[in-house]
Design an enzyme around this catalytic site. Structure first.
Site, short mmCIF file in Angstrom:
data_model
loop_
_atom_site.label_atom_id
_atom_site.label_comp_id
_atom_site.label_asym_id
_atom_site.label_seq_id
_atom_site.Cartn_x
_atom_site.Cartn_y
_atom_site.Cartn_z
N ASN A 296 -11.92 10.07 13.20
CA ASN A 296 -10.96 8.93 13.66
C ASN A 296 -11.59 7.95 14.78
OD1 ASN A 296 -8.79 9.84 12.16
ND2 ASN A 296 -8.21 11.33 13.83
N HIS B 43 -7.48 -2.81 7.14
CA HIS B 43 -7.71 -1.71 7.95
C HIS B 43 -9.21 -1.41 8.56
CE1 HIS B 43 -7.53 2.83 9.07
NE2 HIS B 43 -8.73 2.71 8.29
N ARG C 284 4.13 21.98 -10.05
CA ARG C 284 3.17 22.56 -8.97
C ARG C 284 1.75 22.60 -8.85
NH1 ARG C 284 7.18 26.45 -10.31
NH2 ARG C 284 8.76 26.34 -8.96
N LYS D 285 -7.13 14.50 1.09
CA LYS D 285 -5.62 13.94 1.60
C LYS D 285 -5.06 13.13 0.70
CE LYS D 285 -6.69 13.58 6.54
NZ LYS D 285 -6.49 12.57 7.74
N GLU E 100 -16.06 1.65 7.78
CA GLU E 100 -15.93 3.19 7.51
C GLU E 100 -17.46 3.72 7.19
OE1 GLU E 100 -13.13 4.74 8.18
OE2 GLU E 100 -11.48 3.18 7.69
N GLU F 34 -7.87 19.73 9.06
CA GLU F 34 -7.86 18.78 10.12
C GLU F 34 -7.31 19.40 11.41
OE1 GLU F 34 -7.08 14.61 9.27
OE2 GLU F 34 -6.40 14.21 11.38
N LYS G 11 -19.20 12.68 5.42
CA LYS G 11 -17.66 13.16 5.37
C LYS G 11 -17.67 14.35 4.90
CE LYS G 11 -13.08 12.06 4.64
NZ LYS G 11 -11.98 10.96 4.29
N ARG H 160 -12.67 17.35 12.32
CA ARG H 160 -12.26 16.20 11.50
C ARG H 160 -11.61 15.09 12.22
NH1 ARG H 160 -9.85 16.98 5.33
NH2 ARG H 160 -9.50 14.69 5.09
N HIS I 225 -10.48 4.47 15.33
CA HIS I 225 -9.20 4.46 14.91
C HIS I 225 -7.96 4.40 15.77
CE1 HIS I 225 -11.16 5.02 11.23
NE2 HIS I 225 -10.08 4.87 10.31
N HIS J 250 -5.91 1.33 14.67
CA HIS J 250 -4.63 1.58 13.94
C HIS J 250 -3.57 0.58 14.80
CE1 HIS J 250 -4.88 5.64 11.64
NE2 HIS J 250 -4.94 4.61 11.04
P1 NAD Z 1 -6.34 -0.52 -2.22
O1 NAD Z 1 -6.34 0.73 -3.17
O2 NAD Z 1 -5.12 -1.38 -1.94
O3 NAD Z 1 -7.51 -1.38 -2.79
C1 NAD Z 1 -7.58 -2.71 -2.21
C2 NAD Z 1 -7.60 -3.90 -3.12
O4 NAD Z 1 -8.80 -3.87 -4.14
C3 NAD Z 1 -6.32 -3.70 -3.98
O5 NAD Z 1 -6.05 -4.97 -4.42
C4 NAD Z 1 -7.17 -3.29 -5.34
O6 NAD Z 1 -6.21 -3.59 -6.41
C5 NAD Z 1 -8.33 -3.83 -5.49
N1 NAD Z 1 -9.38 -3.21 -6.20
C6 NAD Z 1 -9.80 -1.89 -5.87
N2 NAD Z 1 -10.88 -1.66 -6.65
C7 NAD Z 1 -11.30 -2.87 -7.25
C8 NAD Z 1 -12.21 -3.33 -8.05
N3 NAD Z 1 -13.24 -2.32 -8.39
N4 NAD Z 1 -12.37 -4.61 -8.48
C9 NAD Z 1 -11.42 -5.46 -8.33
N5 NAD Z 1 -10.35 -4.92 -7.30
C10 NAD Z 1 -10.45 -3.89 -6.98
O7 NAD Z 1 -6.93 0.04 -0.91
P2 NAD Z 1 -8.27 0.85 -0.35
O8 NAD Z 1 -8.68 -0.10 0.81
O9 NAD Z 1 -9.20 0.85 -1.26
O10 NAD Z 1 -7.48 1.91 0.29
C11 NAD Z 1 -6.61 1.79 1.32
C12 NAD Z 1 -5.51 2.98 1.25
O11 NAD Z 1 -6.13 4.29 1.31
C13 NAD Z 1 -4.50 3.27 2.29
O12 NAD Z 1 -3.16 3.36 1.43
C14 NAD Z 1 -4.95 4.10 3.24
O13 NAD Z 1 -3.85 5.09 3.57
C15 NAD Z 1 -5.71 5.38 2.11
N6 NAD Z 1 -6.70 5.95 2.76
C16 NAD Z 1 -6.81 7.47 2.67
C17 NAD Z 1 -7.61 8.18 2.88
C18 NAD Z 1 -7.44 9.51 2.71
O14 NAD Z 1 -8.23 10.38 3.20
N7 NAD Z 1 -6.49 10.12 1.50
C19 NAD Z 1 -8.52 7.49 4.03
C20 NAD Z 1 -8.54 6.50 4.19
C21 NAD Z 1 -7.30 5.55 3.74
ZN ZN Z 2 -10.00 4.40 8.33
#
Ligand code: NAD
Ligand code: ZN
Length: 359
Positions: free
Chosen positions: A243, A262, A119, A141, A183, A235, A225, A239, A246, A250
Site C-alpha cells: 500500500n 489509479h 463453489r 484478490k 506500481e 493480508e 509481489k 502485505r 496508496h 486513494h
Molecule cells: P482496466 O482493466 O480497466 O484496463 C484499463 C483499460 O485498458 C481498459 O479500457 C481496457 O479495456 C484497456 N486494455 C487493457 N489491456 C489492453 C490491451 N492490451 N490493449 C488495449 N487496451 C487494453 O484497468 P486496469 O488498470 O488494468 O486495472 C484496474 C482494476 O484493477 C481496478 O478495478 C482495480 O481495483 C483492480 N486492481 C486489483 C488488484 C488486485 O489485487 N486484484 C490490484 C490492483 C488493482
Molecule cells: Zn495500486
C-alpha cells in the site's frame, strides 16, 4: 520464463512470454480439460482476442468467449449475474475453466465469478494491461465494486496459472502503460533498489516495447509481489507494504472524482510519502528528488496544482474508516528498497506533505 508462487496446495506458475503460443502447453501442465470460457472486455476483444482464441482452439475441449463492456463501470454484481447466466446456458460443470483476458477489471470480475460459480471452478489469468501484469493478476484478490465502494465484495482465489504475454502492452493506451509503471516503481521502492535503478535506466526501452527489458521487469516485479503474497496471503501484516503511496493516493483518486488514473494517484501519493519521510528525518531530501525524477521520466504526475489539501486529508479518514486522528502510512526508511509502517497523528506534517504537491 517461469516463476512459481508458493502457496502450498494453491501454488501456481507465472509464465512470462512474448506471444500466445505456449497457452496450450500451459493448460496441459495445469491438467486443465473440460470446457473453457474466455472472458474479456470490449477493448481487449478488439486487439487481443483473435490471437488468443486461435491459440486456445488448439486445446482439446470446447472454447467459448464472453465480452463485457470495458471499464470500471462493469465491475459490479450485474455483470457477475450476466456471466453466471451465460455459464449456466453453456451447462458448465465443476471441471470447467474461466480464462480472464484483460486488465484488472476483467481479472477481478472473472476471478470472482470463478470463485463462486459451483463453489469454485478453475481460473486462469492472461493479464493484458501493465497494471494487471505487474500487480492485480498476482495475489489472488478478486471481487467487484458495490454501492459506490471499490472492491468491497470479493474473495481470495488463486488462479491455476498466470500467462503474461508482454507484447499485449503494444496495444495498451500509453497513459495506461505509464500508470501501470507507478506500481512497478512502487515495488522497487519497497523492496529492491537495484530494480528501481533498472527501471529508471530503461524507461525508453520500456516505451519502445523491448521484449527482453519487458520480460525482465515483469519477472522481477512478479517475484517481488509474489514474495510478499507468499509471506502474507490474506493480508494481515507484511502485505500492507504494497500500500505504499496508496493512503494519500486513494484519497486523491476519490477527491479528484476518478479523473486521474489509479497509477497517477499512486505516483502523487508516493511523492507525498517521501516528503513525509523527509520531514520526519527518515531520509535525506535528495532522495525525494531522485524518485520524482524517475516518475517524471515515465511521464507520471508529481504535482497537482489545484489539490484541495483539507479534502484529501479528510478523505483518508473515510477510506480507512478510522476514528480519532491516527493514520498509518508506509514510508521509506533511509534508502530506496526499504519501507516501514508508521502511525502518524501530526496533522500539520501530513497536510504539509500534501500541500507540497501544489508545486
Ligand atoms: P482496466 O482493466 O480497466 O484496463 C484499463 C483499460 O485498458 C481498459 O479500457 C481496457 O479495456 C484497456 N486494455 C487493457 N489491456 C489492453 C490491451 N492490451 N490493449 C488495449 N487496451 C487494453 O484497468 P486496469 O488498470 O488494468 O486495472 C484496474 C482494476 O484493477 C481496478 O478495478 C482495480 O481495483 C483492480 N486492481 C486489483 C488488484 C488486485 O489485487 N486484484 C490490484 C490492483 C488493482
Ligand atoms: Zn495500486
Amino acid at each position: 520464463i517461469k516463476l512459481n508462487i508458493n502457496l502450498n496446495e494453491r501454488s501456481y506458475p507465472i509464465y512470462i512470454t512474448t506471444d500466445y503460443s505456449d497457452l496450450k502447453s500451459s493448460l496441459d501442465n495445469a491438467k486443465i480439460n473440460g470446457k473453457l470460457v474466455l472472458i474479456t472486455d470490449s477493448n481487449v476483444d478488439k486487439y487481443q482476442s483473435q490471437q488468443c482464441m486461435d491459440s486456445l482452439r488448439k486445446f482439446e475441449g470446447e472454447v467459448f468467449k464472453y465480452v463485457i463492456p470495458a471499464g470500471e463501470k462493469s465491475k459490479n454484481l450485474d455483470t457477475i449475474r450476466d456471466i453466471y447466466q451465460y455459464l449456466i446456458s453453456l451447462k458448465l460443470d465443476r471441471n470447467s475453466t474461466l480464462v480472464a483476458l484483460g486488465g484488472g477489471v476483467v481479472g477481478d470480475i472473472t476471478g470472482f465469478a470463478a470463485a463462486t460459480f459451483l463453489r469454485g471452478i478453475n481460473f486462469v489469468q492472461i493479464p493484458t494491461s501493465l497494471l494487471a501484469q505487474s500487480d492485480s493478476s498476482v495475489g489472488g484478490k478478486v471481487g467487484v465494486d458495490f454501492n459506490g465502494s471499490k472492491n468491497i465484495i470479493g474473495a481470495f482465489y488463486q488462479p491455476k496459472f498466470v500467462y503474461i504475454n508482454v507484447n499485449t502492452l503494444r496495444t495498451l493506451p500509453k497513459r495506461e502503460l505509464q500508470a501501470g509503471l507507478a506500481e512497478v516503481v512502487k515495488h522497487g521502492i519497497i523492496q529492491d533498489a537495484e530494480f528501481f535503478d533498472y527501471i529508471d535506466y530503461n524507461v525508453n526501452k520500456i516505451f519502445s516495447f523491448d521484449e527482453s527489458v519487458l520480460q525482465y521487469i515483469t519477472k522481477i516485479n512478479c517475484s517481488i509481489k509474489g514474495s510478499v503474497v507468499e509471506k502474507d496471503e490474506r493480508e494481515s501484516g507484511l502485505r500492507a507494504n504494497l500500500n505504499f503511496g496508496h493512503t494519500i493516493g486513494h484519497a486523491i483518486e476519490t477527491v479528484m472524482n476518478f479523473e486521474l488514473l489509479h497509477g497517477e494517484c499512486v505516483s502523487l501519493g508516493m511523492v507525498a510519502a517521501f516528503r513525509m519521510a523527509q520531514y520526519l528525518e527518515m531520509i535525506e531530501s535528495d532522495l525525494v528528488d531522485k524518485v520524482k525524477n524517475t516518475l517524471m521520466k515515465i511521464g507520471l504526475p508529481v504535482k497537482l496544482e489545484n489539490i484541495d489539501v483539507d479534502k484529501v486529508y479528510n478523505q483518508m479518514f473515510y477510506d480507512k474508516k478510522i476514528k480519532g486522528n491516527k493514520l498509518t502510512f508506509i514510508l521509506p526508511r533511509k534508502k530506496i528498497g526499504e519501507v516501514v509502517q508508521c502511525t502518524i497523528d501530526d496533522e500539520a506534517l501530513i497536510k504539509r506533505a500534501i500541500a507540497d504537491l501544489k508545486e
